[in-house]
Design a protein around this motif. Sequence first.
Motif, PDB file in Angstrom:
ATOM      1  N   CYS A  86       3.605  -1.419   2.348  1.00  0.00           N
ATOM      2  CA  CYS A  86       2.506  -0.893   1.269  1.00  0.00           C
ATOM      3  C   CYS A  86       0.963  -1.210   1.882  1.00  0.00           C
ATOM      4  N   VAL A  87       1.698  -3.135   0.934  1.00  0.00           N
ATOM      5  CA  VAL A  87       0.554  -3.732   0.618  1.00  0.00           C
ATOM      6  C   VAL A  87       0.704  -3.909   1.333  1.00  0.00           C
ATOM      7  N   GLU A  89      -0.223  -3.317   4.921  1.00  0.00           N
ATOM      8  CA  GLU A  89      -1.420  -2.227   5.769  1.00  0.00           C
ATOM      9  C   GLU A  89      -2.174  -2.015   4.873  1.00  0.00           C
ATOM     10  N   ARG A  90      -2.558  -1.858   3.554  1.00  0.00           N
ATOM     11  CA  ARG A  90      -3.163  -1.828   2.388  1.00  0.00           C
ATOM     12  C   ARG A  90      -4.391  -2.738   2.506  1.00  0.00           C
ATOM     13  N   SER A  91      -4.199  -4.009   2.913  1.00  0.00           N
ATOM     14  CA  SER A  91      -5.186  -5.313   2.744  1.00  0.00           C
ATOM     15  C   SER A  91      -5.585  -4.816   4.130  1.00  0.00           C
ATOM     16  N   LYS A  92      -5.200  -3.947   5.316  1.00  0.00           N
ATOM     17  CA  LYS A  92      -6.080  -4.100   6.628  1.00  0.00           C
ATOM     18  C   LYS A  92      -6.418  -2.800   6.374  1.00  0.00           C
ATOM     19  N   GLY A  93      -6.710  -1.920   6.128  1.00  0.00           N
ATOM     20  CA  GLY A  93      -6.758  -0.574   6.200  1.00  0.00           C
ATOM     21  C   GLY A  93      -5.920   0.162   5.866  1.00  0.00           C
ATOM     22  N   ARG A  94      -5.487   0.183   6.471  1.00  0.00           N
ATOM     23  CA  ARG A  94      -4.056   1.304   6.456  1.00  0.00           C
ATOM     24  C   ARG A  94      -3.343   1.461   6.071  1.00  0.00           C
ATOM     25  N   ARG A  95      -3.456   2.708   5.183  1.00  0.00           N
ATOM     26  CA  ARG A  95      -2.524   3.438   4.296  1.00  0.00           C
ATOM     27  C   ARG A  95      -1.615   4.350   4.762  1.00  0.00           C
ATOM     28  N   VAL A  96      -0.060   3.566   3.935  1.00  0.00           N
ATOM     29  CA  VAL A  96       0.989   4.121   5.046  1.00  0.00           C
ATOM     30  C   VAL A  96       1.742   4.603   3.435  1.00  0.00           C
ATOM     31  N   LYS A  97       2.530   5.583   3.596  1.00  0.00           N
ATOM     32  CA  LYS A  97       2.314   6.769   2.141  1.00  0.00           C
ATOM     33  C   LYS A  97       4.485   5.720   2.143  1.00  0.00           C
ATOM     34  N   ASP A 100       6.806   7.208   4.700  1.00  0.00           N
ATOM     35  CA  ASP A 100       7.236   6.551   5.749  1.00  0.00           C
ATOM     36  C   ASP A 100       7.421   5.112   5.225  1.00  0.00           C
TER      37      ASP A 100
END
Length: 135
Positions: A86-87, A89-97, A100
């Motif tokens: 999650c962390v 991917e968020r730093s790449k602009g992708r939100r992963v719930k 998931d």
Amino acid sequence: MRPIILPTDNYLLDTNILIGLVNNDESIINFLNSLKEDNIYFSVVTKCEFMAGFSSMEEVTRFEFLKSGKFLDVTDELSYKAGKICVQERSKGRRVKAPDALIIATALLHELTLVTRDKGMLFVREVYDLKVKEV
């Protein structure tokens, strides 16, 4: 606790695959019929998400497979890996719930092929070198 490393050609079914199976989706049924039952696994997250779609426990109890030993638990190591996904991917602009990420981490730690219809999860092929089967 160390993850269970299963033999190759084992599959982790995402929640959307399980829902499609229950709804008699022909392409999902055909794919699953091509596999050995012993090679199919689920995350406990999938069990929770699947059960959450029903309005009564009477409906849930119709599905005997929910009592099977084919559900892989969330461990401390797995939850940490999911949080890390999650962390990162968020730093790449992708939100992963979180659900998931837990399913992805389960497939990674147990070396399973992820079976999904969720286009938002396909990034794991390149980013995490995870085998993914779209059905």
